[in-house]
Design an enzyme around this catalytic site. Sequence first.
Site, PDB file in Angstrom:
ATOM      1  NE  ARG A 173      43.313   7.552  42.471  1.00 30.25           N
ATOM      2  CZ  ARG A 173      41.984   6.914  42.595  1.00 30.25           C
ATOM      3  NH1 ARG A 173      41.617   6.316  43.589  1.00 30.25           N
ATOM      4  NH2 ARG A 173      41.555   6.737  41.256  1.00 30.25           N
ATOM      5  CG  HIS A 232      38.962   9.756  37.976  1.00 28.49           C
ATOM      6  ND1 HIS A 232      40.265   9.279  37.670  1.00 28.49           N
ATOM      7  CD2 HIS A 232      38.339   8.605  38.689  1.00 28.49           C
ATOM      8  CE1 HIS A 232      40.416   8.066  38.012  1.00 28.49           C
ATOM      9  NE2 HIS A 232      39.215   7.667  38.663  1.00 28.49           N
ATOM     10  CD  GLN A 271      36.114   5.629  36.219  1.00 27.20           C
ATOM     11  OE1 GLN A 271      36.982   5.191  36.958  1.00 27.20           O
ATOM     12  NE2 GLN A 271      35.156   4.660  35.653  1.00 27.20           N
ATOM     13  CG  ASP A 305      31.632   9.508  42.160  1.00 27.02           C
ATOM     14  OD1 ASP A 305      31.749   8.497  42.521  1.00 27.02           O
ATOM     15  OD2 ASP A 305      32.456  10.356  41.954  1.00 27.02           O
ATOM     16  CB  CYS A 354      33.760   6.075  38.426  1.00 25.47           C
ATOM     17  SG  CYS A 354      33.068   6.999  39.913  1.00 25.47           S
ATOM     18  NE  ARG A 403      39.687   3.682  35.179  1.00 27.31           N
ATOM     19  CZ  ARG A 403      40.117   4.092  36.572  1.00 27.31           C
ATOM     20  NH1 ARG A 403      39.527   3.747  37.498  1.00 27.31           N
ATOM     21  NH2 ARG A 403      41.279   4.783  36.727  1.00 27.31           N
TER      22      ARG A 403
HETATM   23  N1  NVA Z   1      34.322  11.033  43.117  1.00 27.83           N
HETATM   24  C1  NVA Z   1      35.177  10.177  43.764  1.00 27.83           C
HETATM   25  C2  NVA Z   1      35.635   9.153  42.624  1.00 27.83           C
HETATM   26  C3  NVA Z   1      36.274   8.020  42.825  1.00 27.83           C
HETATM   27  C4  NVA Z   1      36.848   7.066  41.809  1.00 27.83           C
HETATM   28  C5  NVA Z   1      36.380  10.471  44.603  1.00 27.83           C
HETATM   29  O1  NVA Z   1      37.035  11.606  44.398  1.00 27.83           O
HETATM   30  O2  NVA Z   1      36.196  10.030  45.405  1.00 27.83           O
HETATM   31  N1   CP Z   2      37.233   4.311  39.897  1.00 27.02           N
HETATM   32  C1   CP Z   2      38.282   4.475  40.573  1.00 27.02           C
HETATM   33  O1   CP Z   2      39.071   5.353  40.307  1.00 27.02           O
HETATM   34  O2   CP Z   2      38.512   3.602  41.355  1.00 27.02           O
HETATM   35  P1   CP Z   2      39.758   3.429  42.559  1.00 27.02           P
HETATM   36  O3   CP Z   2      39.565   4.680  43.532  1.00 27.02           O
HETATM   37  O4   CP Z   2      39.665   2.009  43.088  1.00 27.02           O
HETATM   38  O5   CP Z   2      40.954   3.687  41.850  1.00 27.02           O
END
Ligand code: NVA
Ligand code: CP
Length: 326
Positions: free
Chosen positions: A105, A132, A135, A228, A269, A314
């Site tokens: 990540r 992502h 997800q 989101d 998400c 997930r």
């Molecule tokens: N768009 C958000 C998704 C989190 C799961 C981010 O990148 O912070």
């Molecule tokens: N939805 C998601 O990716 O959550 P986290 O940031 O908690 O992993």
Amino acid sequence: MLKGKHFLKLLDFTPDEIGYLLNLAAELKDQKKKGISHRLCEGKSIALIFEKDSTRTRCAFEVAGADLGMHPVYLGPSGSQIGKKESIADTARVLGRMFDGIEYRGFGQELVEELAKHAGVPVWNGLTNEFHPTQILADFLTIKEHFGDLKGKKLVYMGDARYNMGNSLMVGCAKMGMHFVACAPKKYFPNDDLIVACQTIAEKTGAILEFIEDPMTATKDAHVIYTDVWVSMGEPKEVWEERIKDLTPYRVTKALMDNAGEQCRFMHCLPAFHDLKTTVGRDIYEKFGIDCMEVTNEVFESEKSIVFDEAENRMHTIKAVMAATL
Ligand code: NVA
Ligand code: CP
């Protein structure tokens, strides 16, 4: 079918392969619920690299890894040499000698692609700025559980559709023959190259892709309204003011859910800003006077909200990705 393959973005997968992963996830979920052991990767080890925070993704990889009989090792934003004293390519070659698979990540998609190029073992994208993909598997398993099928289902994404969630949902919907609508001011629509790529896919799968600025028009007859956070991890806090101004008309409200119809479900998400029980939520309230952002607490807590089914999935879907690729 997918042994040895990386899981970096859904664009790299056929509809059949995505369908296969969803079916495998449903099977593994059923086995878990029945208490049937499924240690399909006994004795293997996986590295979980997180350059950004996470609750769901990290826990999903750790629990799924343990259920499959593996040993997960977490490498957080600090404490390792990654990026500071060691390049992604060197890190990949080191970890690839010790681990059977690597989750990453981080920031740009090019980083996870670079890791995959040098690792010699499967690499799984746990979120980048652009995509992502794990997800989306969870989202689609959840939609299948609630609606029986994906084909033809209308999913409306409200908010910043240029970022990882909007992009990945558009790709996923195009692949699976769904009806995807990005609903936002024009400047928040996905980039033109990705739209063109998805339109080419849609011609083959029968998917419909629309980009609509008016929330009432966009959400009519939706099966799913999805949103989101308005500001994603890694973005500067200076953008809050503009996002709040631009995206407040795109908040998911009861009026919008009612406009969609009785069949409509709410998805997110997570994490979500729907109340004042977070430090960021309280900060924003003090600065801008709003007590929720992308979704009202009423919708988030309503019977139409399936966000916790989605969060649970997930784990089952990430388990399927690892079991299939290792
Ligand atoms: N768009 C958000 C998704 C989190 C799961 C981010 O990148 O912070
Ligand atoms: N939805 C998601 O990716 O959550 P986290 O940031 O908690 O992993």
